[in-house]
Design an enzyme around this catalytic site. Structure first.
Site, PDB file in Angstrom:
ATOM      1  N   PRO A  37       0.834  -1.214   0.000  1.00 38.18           N
ATOM      2  CA  PRO A  37       0.000   0.000   0.000  1.00 38.18           C
ATOM      3  C   PRO A  37       0.867   1.261   0.000  1.00 38.18           C
ATOM      4  O   PRO A  37       1.756   1.409   0.828  1.00 38.18           O
ATOM      5  CB  PRO A  37      -0.803  -0.107   1.303  1.00 38.18           C
ATOM      6  CG  PRO A  37      -0.340  -1.320   2.009  1.00 38.18           C
ATOM      7  CD  PRO A  37       0.746  -1.971   1.231  1.00 38.18           C
TER       8      PRO A  37
ATOM      9  N   LYS B 233       1.720   7.390   4.125  1.00 36.70           N
ATOM     10  CA  LYS B 233       1.140   6.057   4.268  1.00 36.70           C
ATOM     11  C   LYS B 233       0.554   5.821   5.660  1.00 36.70           C
ATOM     12  O   LYS B 233       0.169   4.702   5.986  1.00 36.70           O
ATOM     13  CB  LYS B 233       2.211   4.994   3.984  1.00 36.70           C
ATOM     14  CG  LYS B 233       2.910   5.172   2.645  1.00 36.70           C
ATOM     15  CD  LYS B 233       4.006   4.130   2.490  1.00 36.70           C
ATOM     16  CE  LYS B 233       4.979   4.508   1.391  1.00 36.70           C
ATOM     17  NZ  LYS B 233       6.101   3.559   1.297  1.00 36.70           N
TER      18      LYS B 233
ATOM     19  N   ARG C 280      15.228  -1.094  -2.832  1.00 33.52           N
ATOM     20  CA  ARG C 280      14.055  -1.664  -3.499  1.00 33.52           C
ATOM     21  C   ARG C 280      14.367  -2.041  -4.941  1.00 33.52           C
ATOM     22  O   ARG C 280      15.142  -1.360  -5.622  1.00 33.52           O
ATOM     23  CB  ARG C 280      12.892  -0.642  -3.486  1.00 33.52           C
ATOM     24  CG  ARG C 280      12.503  -0.164  -2.101  1.00 33.52           C
ATOM     25  CD  ARG C 280      12.043  -1.282  -1.181  1.00 33.52           C
ATOM     26  NE  ARG C 280      10.944  -2.046  -1.754  1.00 33.52           N
ATOM     27  CZ  ARG C 280       9.672  -1.700  -1.670  1.00 33.52           C
ATOM     28  NH1 ARG C 280       9.319  -0.619  -1.022  1.00 33.52           N
ATOM     29  NH2 ARG C 280       8.744  -2.443  -2.222  1.00 33.52           N
TER      30      ARG C 280
END
Ligand SMILES: [Zn+2]
Length: 260
Positions: free
Chosen positions: A2, A59, A250
């Site tokens: 998310p 977030k 990442r």
């Protein structure tokens, strides 16, 4: 996982929980409660109260409680929010559509019989009372061109890592950042401070447009680059095999031809 767009969808969903009297909580996974919070303490704080406002910074989803406290919900890699059995987003990248009761980490039960539930297979999210909102940078949806420039200038960090640094800009994760940089034609590994004024304007324009478009399409996984994010993926724009690297911790896909 998310990102800002998913949490924004959760925020719209959680409005359905505002104003309803809270009966109690279930916290089957004590590890999911952060900041030394015990299930008994949290139940005592929330019992008989109501959520009165929903907020979001990056977030982090925030629910203000009447009486002055705030409940902070973090969704990690795979966290899903349910209100009265409804979910905001059916498909979450990296998560599972299965519903295993073992993944239920936190539940707020309402007097009317409904509930707010957090499911999180990988349990990297968490629940906190009065989280430190000062740790977070400006929300990416509120970022002006000058604000973006100020957060990149002078930095030798890779552009992608800087954009994903939640203390500077809150809300951008792996998929959104790869999509934005692919659209803007910028190499994710470039030093963040090396952008020319024209490149900065281009980045800001694509950041805004990408958030608006993917938000309307239904989430971070709906980008034009998404289907090509695989080992033998090619650039949807020019057909060049994509470069796969780890940047900012990442997995990063970019085009060696048009992203410079
Ligand atoms: Zn390309």
């Amino acid at each position: 996982m998310p990102e800002l767009l998913e949490i924004e969808a959760y925020r719209r969903l959680v409005r359905g929980a505002l104003g309803r009297a809270i009966a109690g909580i279930d916290a089957p996974d004590a590890w999911y409660l952060k900041g030394g919070l015990g299930a008994g303490d949290l139940g005592a704080v929330l019992g008989g109260r109501r959520f009165v406002a929903d907020r979001r910074v990056g977030k982090l989803l925030l629910l203000d409680v009447d009486g002055g406290t705030t409940l902070g919900l973090r969704f990690g890699m795979t966290g899903v929010l349910e209100v009265d059995g409804a979910v905001a987003i059916e498909r979450l990248e990296y998560s599972s559509a299965r519903r295993d009761p073992a993944w239920d980490r936190f539940v707020v039960r309402f007097v009317d019989g409904g509930e707010l539930r957090m499911r999180d297979p990988r349990r990297l999210g968490g629940v906190e009372l009065d989280p430190d909102e000062g740790d977070l940078g400006i929300d990416a949806l509120d970022l002006t061109l000058a604000g973006l420039r100020g957060r990149l200038v002078g930095s030798r960090a890779p552009l992608k890592a800087r954009l994903m640094d939640q203390r500077r800009i809150a809300g951008l994760g792996n998929l959104l950042t790869d999509e934005i940089l692919w659209r803007a034609g910028l190499d994710p590994a470039r030093p963040a401070g090396s952008l020319t004024p024209a490149e900065l304007r281009r980045l800001h324009r694509h950041l805004d447009r990408t958030l608006a478009e993917l938000g309307a399409r239904g989430g971070s996984h709906t980008g034009d680059l998404q289907e090509s994010r695989s080992r033998d993926g090619v650039c949807p724009r020019d057909g060049t095999p994509l470069t796969r690297r780890t940047i900012g911790g990442r997995t990063t896909y970019s085009c060696p031809v048009h992203q410079r």
